[in-house]
Design a protein around this motif. Structure first.
Motif, mmCIF file in Angstrom:
data_model
loop_
_atom_site.group_PDB
_atom_site.id
_atom_site.type_symbol
_atom_site.label_atom_id
_atom_site.label_comp_id
_atom_site.label_asym_id
_atom_site.label_seq_id
_atom_site.Cartn_x
_atom_site.Cartn_y
_atom_site.Cartn_z
ATOM 1 N N THR A 279 0.834 -1.202 0.000
ATOM 2 C CA THR A 279 0.000 0.000 0.000
ATOM 3 C C THR A 279 0.868 1.251 0.000
ATOM 4 O OG1 THR A 279 -1.694 -1.212 1.231
ATOM 5 C CG2 THR A 279 -1.914 1.182 1.155
ATOM 6 N N LYS B 86 -1.166 -3.081 7.120
ATOM 7 C CA LYS B 86 -2.193 -3.166 8.173
ATOM 8 C C LYS B 86 -2.522 -1.769 8.706
ATOM 9 C CE LYS B 86 -3.173 -5.366 12.596
ATOM 10 N NZ LYS B 86 -2.652 -6.221 13.669
ATOM 11 N N ASN C 139 -4.655 0.010 6.167
ATOM 12 C CA ASN C 139 -6.006 -0.558 6.158
ATOM 13 C C ASN C 139 -6.843 -0.029 7.316
ATOM 14 O OD1 ASN C 139 -5.518 -2.001 3.829
ATOM 15 N ND2 ASN C 139 -4.895 -3.850 4.923
ATOM 16 N N ILE C 140 -6.233 0.105 8.479
ATOM 17 C CA ILE C 140 -6.941 0.661 9.638
ATOM 18 C C ILE C 140 -7.347 2.103 9.362
ATOM 19 C CG2 ILE C 140 -6.666 1.380 12.054
ATOM 20 C CD1 ILE C 140 -4.931 -1.188 12.414
ATOM 21 N N PHE D 233 -7.907 3.497 6.421
ATOM 22 C CA PHE D 233 -8.983 3.488 5.419
ATOM 23 C C PHE D 233 -10.306 3.041 6.041
ATOM 24 C CE2 PHE D 233 -5.578 2.660 1.954
ATOM 25 C CZ PHE D 233 -5.231 3.999 1.964
ATOM 26 N N GLU D 234 -10.263 2.066 6.963
ATOM 27 C CA GLU D 234 -11.484 1.612 7.632
ATOM 28 C C GLU D 234 -12.060 2.706 8.520
ATOM 29 O OE1 GLU D 234 -10.578 -1.982 9.779
ATOM 30 O OE2 GLU D 234 -10.051 -3.064 7.939
ATOM 31 N N ASN D 235 -11.193 3.419 9.243
ATOM 32 C CA ASN D 235 -11.653 4.470 10.161
ATOM 33 C C ASN D 235 -12.241 5.670 9.434
ATOM 34 O OD1 ASN D 235 -10.951 2.988 12.385
ATOM 35 N ND2 ASN D 235 -8.981 4.000 12.683
ATOM 36 N N THR D 236 -11.789 5.920 8.221
ATOM 37 C CA THR D 236 -12.262 7.096 7.482
ATOM 38 C C THR D 236 -13.339 6.737 6.471
ATOM 39 O OG1 THR D 236 -10.515 6.845 5.837
ATOM 40 C CG2 THR D 236 -10.074 8.314 7.698
ATOM 41 N N GLY D 237 -13.455 5.478 6.127
ATOM 42 C CA GLY D 237 -14.439 5.047 5.151
ATOM 43 C C GLY D 237 -14.134 5.518 3.745
ATOM 44 N N SER D 238 -12.879 5.867 3.501
ATOM 45 C CA SER D 238 -12.496 6.365 2.184
ATOM 46 C C SER D 238 -11.103 5.864 1.846
ATOM 47 C CB SER D 238 -12.547 7.893 2.180
ATOM 48 O OG SER D 238 -12.358 8.369 0.867
ATOM 49 N N ASN D 239 -10.649 6.216 0.641
ATOM 50 C CA ASN D 239 -9.360 5.740 0.176
ATOM 51 C C ASN D 239 -8.536 6.916 -0.347
ATOM 52 O OD1 ASN D 239 -7.197 4.529 -1.110
ATOM 53 N ND2 ASN D 239 -8.417 2.891 -1.987
#
Length: 191
Positions: free
Chosen positions: A53, A81, A84-85, A87-93
């Motif tokens: 990433t 990892k 990924n955390i 991106f999961e916390n923000t809901g975006s990329n």
């Protein structure tokens, strides 16, 4: 006149030597560039399985040429990892084209100019009575502290990241793998 002629001959000799290999397709130049890339910070992120990433982010932010050939730099490299955390916390990329300026800010916040090995960071921590501040190439400060036997980096929001793998030495600097993404103030994309 006797003194002038040898100097002129010497300067002509130096100019001739400097012009050899200056062509755009010089084998020597291409070989040196290949050696530089193969041992660079960028090539290291490409070759490590837990930094895919980060490699994609560097390419998307157009920082690949800088981290392939310029330096020296110290890169605090979040693992896959850690990204990924985020991106999961923000809901975006952040890797999307519309987020390029924020991605650049984020990555530059993980880079400091100069080569700072773990030993160098520890020396700075000793001089600072357990705290050291480093200026990132983003232009914002990053604070390092010691927690037990770990070097911990803290951003201006209080988020912290632990160095999990230190001193991956490359030809243009050093990489320290960290377990979390740290955030600069100067970006719109915040969790």
């Amino acid at each position: 006149m006797r003194f002038f002629v040898p100097h002129l001959a010497f300067l002509t000799f130096l100019w001739t030597i400097s012009m050899v290999g200056q062509g755009p397709n010089s084998d020597v130049e291409n070989e040196l560039l290949a050696i530089g890339f193969e041992e660079s910070i960028l090539s290291n992120t490409l070759n490590l399985t837990d930094h895919a990433t980060l490699y994609s982010a560097i390419k998307a932010a157009d920082l690949d040429n800088i981290l392939a050939f310029d330096g020296p730099f110290t890169v605090f490299a979040p693992s896959d990892k850690a990204f990924n955390i985020l991106f999961e916390n923000t809901g975006s990329n952040l890797l999307k084209t519309e987020n390029k300026s924020d991605l650049q800010a984020l990555l530059r916040y993980h880079i400091i100019a100069g080569k700072f090995t773990a030993s160098s960071i520890l020396k700075a921590l000793c001089r600072g009575n357990g705290t050291a501040t480093f200026m990132t190439i983003q232009g914002e400060a990053l604070t390092a502290t010691i927690q037990g036997i770990d070097i911990v980096l803290t951003d201006s929001f209080g988020n912290s990241a632990k160095i999990t793998t230190a001193d991956t030495n490359r030809c243009n600097g050093v990489i320290h793998t960290i377990d979390s993404v740290i955030l600069p103030k100067k970006m719109n994309y915040l969790p």
